[in-house]
Each structure stands twice: as structure tokens, then as C-alpha cells.
Design a protein around this motif. Structure first.
Motif, PDB file in Angstrom:
ATOM      1  N   LYS A  62     -61.358  -3.128 -24.292  1.00  0.00           N
ATOM      2  CA  LYS A  62     -61.565  -3.167 -25.739  1.00  0.00           C
ATOM      3  C   LYS A  62     -60.336  -2.707 -26.506  1.00  0.00           C
ATOM      4  O   LYS A  62     -59.969  -3.304 -27.510  1.00  0.00           O
ATOM      5  N   ASP A  63     -59.672  -1.652 -26.036  1.00  0.00           N
ATOM      6  CA  ASP A  63     -58.479  -1.161 -26.736  1.00  0.00           C
ATOM      7  C   ASP A  63     -57.371  -2.205 -26.740  1.00  0.00           C
ATOM      8  O   ASP A  63     -56.709  -2.416 -27.749  1.00  0.00           O
ATOM      9  N   GLY A  64     -57.172  -2.880 -25.607  1.00  0.00           N
ATOM     10  CA  GLY A  64     -56.159  -3.927 -25.529  1.00  0.00           C
ATOM     11  C   GLY A  64     -56.499  -5.088 -26.439  1.00  0.00           C
ATOM     12  O   GLY A  64     -55.622  -5.660 -27.092  1.00  0.00           O
ATOM     13  N   PHE A  65     -57.781  -5.427 -26.517  1.00  0.00           N
ATOM     14  CA  PHE A  65     -58.216  -6.505 -27.396  1.00  0.00           C
ATOM     15  C   PHE A  65     -57.954  -6.136 -28.852  1.00  0.00           C
ATOM     16  O   PHE A  65     -57.409  -6.925 -29.617  1.00  0.00           O
ATOM     17  N   LEU A  66     -58.312  -4.921 -29.232  1.00  0.00           N
ATOM     18  CA  LEU A  66     -58.085  -4.484 -30.614  1.00  0.00           C
ATOM     19  C   LEU A  66     -56.597  -4.423 -30.946  1.00  0.00           C
ATOM     20  O   LEU A  66     -56.192  -4.773 -32.052  1.00  0.00           O
ATOM     21  N   GLN A  67     -55.774  -4.014 -29.993  1.00  0.00           N
ATOM     22  CA  GLN A  67     -54.326  -3.996 -30.230  1.00  0.00           C
ATOM     23  C   GLN A  67     -53.780  -5.404 -30.410  1.00  0.00           C
ATOM     24  O   GLN A  67     -52.873  -5.628 -31.206  1.00  0.00           O
ATOM     25  N   ALA A  68     -54.337  -6.360 -29.678  1.00  0.00           N
ATOM     26  CA  ALA A  68     -53.873  -7.741 -29.792  1.00  0.00           C
ATOM     27  C   ALA A  68     -54.182  -8.323 -31.169  1.00  0.00           C
ATOM     28  O   ALA A  68     -53.525  -9.258 -31.612  1.00  0.00           O
ATOM     29  N   LEU A  69     -55.140  -7.757 -31.875  1.00  0.00           N
ATOM     30  CA  LEU A  69     -55.494  -8.262 -33.200  1.00  0.00           C
ATOM     31  C   LEU A  69     -54.457  -7.939 -34.258  1.00  0.00           C
ATOM     32  O   LEU A  69     -54.587  -8.358 -35.404  1.00  0.00           O
ATOM     33  N   ARG A  70     -53.390  -7.256 -33.867  1.00  0.00           N
ATOM     34  CA  ARG A  70     -52.336  -6.943 -34.837  1.00  0.00           C
ATOM     35  C   ARG A  70     -51.720  -8.205 -35.428  1.00  0.00           C
ATOM     36  O   ARG A  70     -51.137  -8.169 -36.502  1.00  0.00           O
ATOM     37  N   ALA A 105     -53.812 -13.957 -25.871  1.00  0.00           N
ATOM     38  CA  ALA A 105     -54.760 -13.025 -25.253  1.00  0.00           C
ATOM     39  C   ALA A 105     -56.117 -13.075 -25.946  1.00  0.00           C
ATOM     40  O   ALA A 105     -57.160 -13.104 -25.289  1.00  0.00           O
ATOM     41  N   VAL A 106     -56.106 -13.129 -27.256  1.00  0.00           N
ATOM     42  CA  VAL A 106     -57.363 -13.189 -28.007  1.00  0.00           C
ATOM     43  C   VAL A 106     -58.063 -14.525 -27.763  1.00  0.00           C
ATOM     44  O   VAL A 106     -59.275 -14.574 -27.574  1.00  0.00           O
TER      45      VAL A 106
END
Length: 161
Positions: free
Chosen positions: A5-13, A31-32
């Protein structure tokens, strides 16, 4: 994608207008796209992203991210169809996911770092104050020396209990 989840949220940048033309945004969008099924390969999404990066953004100063992206959603090709159909679908999905719980999760995450085992009985008022200090320090890059101490702030500190 790194650490769930943290990696997914970071990819939303990549959704940020500031980061959308950053070189790592292509990896983020890929990635998203792999995580969210929108009926398109990540290659199609990446191609649309690279083309979108060449577009000029909205001229006016837009403070809401949904208004920023609606500019791109409205772009059409010479046939009158959406210029970036797969990307529009993906970004709309991301924009509907974000508001739901990120503020709450951020609050829990910060609270967990602030409250140690020996502070588990901390009052709600003290926790709120510590969270406010934490968030304010984040605005100054975590460097308290950047914070300007005014006379008004000193007077407020004197009158506090």
C-alpha cells in the motif's frame, strides 16, 4: 511495486501537477496501471502518458487537483474522441480513491509515531497539539530553525498553561 500500500500511494505522486513531467512519473504510472485494471495494457497507458506530458497545462492557477485534471480529460483528437481515453479512465479512478481515507490514515500513522508505549495514556488534547506541531514542522521541511518566531507567537506561548 515497493512495500504494498505504501508503494502504491507513493506511486500516485504522478497526479501532482508538479510531478507529472518528472522522469520517474512514467514508472509510477506503469506501476499504478498494473495494480488497477482498466482494460488496457500498461504499454498503452505509458504511451498516452508520454504524449500527455508534451501538452501545455491549464493557463490559470488551479488549486484543486480535480480541476487541474479535468483540463486534460476534455482534450479531444481530430475525430472528436477523448485524446487520452485509457489514461483518463485510470486517473479518474485514482482521483476517486484518494479522498476517501488518506487523511485518516495519515493521522493514524503520525499518531503511531508520536505515541510510544510509555505515552499510551496521553490525553486527546495533548495528542492533537503534538500532531499540530508535527504537521507544522513538515511544512518547514522538518527544520524548526526555518520557523519564524513572532512577537504574537511569544505572547501566545506566555499565556499558555
Amino acid at each position: 511495486m515497493s512495500s504494498g500500500k505504501d508503494g502504491f500511494l507513493q506511486a500516485l505522486r504522478f497526479l501532482s501537477p508538479i510531478n507529472m513531467k518528472d522522469s520517474r512519473s512514467i514508472a509510477d504510472i506503469a506501476a499504478v496501471a498494473r495494480e488497477i485494471s482498466i482494460g488496457a495494457s500498461s504499454d498503452v497507458t505509458q504511451t498516452e502518458w508520454l504524449l500527455l506530458q508534451t501538452e501545455n497545462g491549464p493557463c490559470e492557477d488551479i488549486t484543486r487537483i480535480d480541476h487541474f485534471w479535468s483540463h486534460y480529460f476534455g482534450l479531444v483528437n481530430e475525430c472528436g474522441d477523448s485524446k487520452y481515453p485509457k489514461l483518463t479512465k485510470l486517473i479518474k479512478a485514482m482521483l476517486t480513491l484518494l479522498p476517501g481515507s488518506t487523511d485518516v490514515e495519515h493521522g493514524f500513522s503520525c499518531s503511531g509515531r508520536i505515541i510510544g508505549e510509555d505515552q499510551a495514556v496521553m490525553s486527546e488534547r495533548v495528542l492533537d497539539a503534538r500532531l499540530m506541531v508535527y504537521d507544522t514542522l513538515r511544512l518547514y521541511g522538518g527544520k524548526p530553525e526555518r520557523f519564524v518566531i513572532t512577537k504574537e507567537l511569544l505572547n501566545l506561548a506566555r499565556s499558555a498553561r
